[in-house]
Design an enzyme around this catalytic site. Structure first.
Site, PDB file in Angstrom:
ATOM      1  N   GLU A   1       2.204   1.738  10.862  1.00  0.00           N
ATOM      2  CA  GLU A   1       2.338   1.863   9.336  1.00  0.00           C
ATOM      3  C   GLU A   1       3.259   2.003   8.929  1.00  0.00           C
ATOM      4  OE1 GLU A   1      -0.039   4.049   5.896  1.00  0.00           O
ATOM      5  OE2 GLU A   1      -0.968   4.099   7.837  1.00  0.00           O
ATOM      6  N   ARG A   2       4.186   2.976   9.497  1.00  0.00           N
ATOM      7  CA  ARG A   2       5.340   3.501   9.021  1.00  0.00           C
ATOM      8  C   ARG A   2       6.599   2.232   8.900  1.00  0.00           C
ATOM      9  NH1 ARG A   2       4.169   9.587  11.263  1.00  0.00           N
ATOM     10  NH2 ARG A   2       2.688  10.007   9.478  1.00  0.00           N
TER      11      ARG A   2
END
Length: 382
Positions: free
Chosen positions: A243-244
């Protein structure tokens, strides 16, 4: 330094054309509506192979290397709104990584495969009203009852929440075991007891639907669990890295386009006897921001190289996420400032970019959480 092949560049062109044809012409309409037609758009993205570039071809994925994900993020970041790219990123790199890597064959056939075709909209359900950055404090439970889990609780700030066909839900399966008592479970949203409590209004990313969800004794098969029982916290931490990184890649595309658009405006805007871009202060400010953007790019690409090499990239991904969250705020503010009064108007792109960019320092791990992780990785604990 990344080495993008001719195939990567062809893929870049495909994604850019998708953004320019299927997102940008409708961005204003979707922003005003507070949502976008996820099923329609995702099917188009799925037909182009955009929704699972690294996933197993056996389930409809592209089987490609991680640099294709970098390209995807950068090009989605050039969209005229932040909400739709974020929703796509949820589908590709937030709600499905654990399913693709640790899910059973049957679970992947039932949910991952149609998600990669864009036929099912996915959402990741982790955050709760009393547990945001502190994931270990979630209270939603999944009680075992024979061959089923009975899920009770609530989730909040859930992207794609009003349109999702299934959720990748983090819940407590052993309440007494702390963070070792959590499991990731696929929850179809058509099950009795599930409801969207409300659609949330936000500062920015208006085109992305965000919801509060309620689970009132929702029953799902135990076979809907991803991986082993009690491994959910670890699997979600693994998903957070995906996600990051996709958030950083998308931010890079948005940053570069914002700088391009601002320079073009300043070149045309005349004041004090010449174009604003001719003023040394403005030139130096933009040049310094380009240094910061390039620094972020090199940090992100170093993380990407680590992913390709199979390394643990927690440190680099955390640094990149932190730097991106701070930098987008600085760039968005500067671009708006240099557009003057026009930049403050809703009709100018700077206003939307200013609002949308604020989320990056909060979602997927707030700046302060990134710093907390870095305190550990850098050996700064007492």
């Amino acid at each position: 330094m990344a080495r993008f092949t001719a195939e990567h560049q062809l893929f870049r062109q495909t994604v850019r054309e998708f953004v320019e044809k299927e997102i940008n012409p409708y961005a204003d309409e979707w922003e005003a509506a507070g949502t976008f037609p996820a099923h329609e758009l995702f099917r188009k993205a799925g037909s182009l192979g955009l929704l699972g570039v690294e996933y197993d071809p056996a389930y409809g994925g592209g089987g490609a290397d991680h640099w294709y994900t970098v390209v995807l993020g950068e090009e989605l970041g050039r969209a005229d709104c932040g909400g739709v790219p974020m929703a796509i990123n949820v589908q590709t790199d937030m709600a499905t990584p654990a399913l693709a890597k640790h899910g059973s064959h049957e679970l992947k056939k039932a949910y991952l495969e149609p998600a990669l075709r864009g036929e099912l909209v996915a959402s990741i359900a982790v955050t709760e009203p009393d547990a945001g950055s502190d994931v270990a404090s979630i209270k939603t439970t999944a009680r075992r009852d024979g061959d089923e889990y009975v899920i009770s609780g609530s989730k909040i700030y859930i992207t794609n929440g009003t349109q999702a066909d299934f959720l990748t839900l983090l819940a407590r399966t052993s309440p007494e075991a702390g963070y070792r008592g959590m499991s990731l479970i696929i929850v179809p949203t058509d099950r009795p007891g599930f409801r969207v409590a409300r659609k949330l209004r936000k500062l920015g990313n208006h085109s992305s639907d965000t919801a509060e969800l309620v689970f009132d004794d929702v029953r799902v098969p135990v076979t809907n669990r991803i991986g082993e029982e009690g491994q959910g916290f670890y699997l979600q931490m693994e998903q957070f890295q995906k996600e990051r990184l996709i958030a950083v890649y998308t931010a890079l595309g948005g940053l570069q386009r914002a700088m391009e658009r601002t320079a073009a405006y300043l070149r045309e805007r005349k004041a004090f006897g010449g174009p604003l871009l001719g003023m040394q202060y403005i030139q130096y400010t933009l040049a310094e921001l380009q240094v910061e953007i390039e620094s972020l790019r090199q940090l992100a690409y170093a993380a990407a190289e680590g992913v390709v090499a199979g390394e643990n990239v927690t440190r680099l991904a955390t640094m990149a996420k932190f730097k991106a969250g701070r930098l987008v705020r600085r760039v968005a503010d500067t671009c708006l400032q240099f557009h003057g009064g026009a930049g403050y108007m809703e009709e100018m792109w700077t206003s939307r970019y200013f609002r949308d960019s604020r989320l990056l320092g909060i979602g997927g791990g707030a700046d302060e959480v990134m710093l907390r992780v870095l305190v550990k990785t850098e050996g700064l604990e007492v």
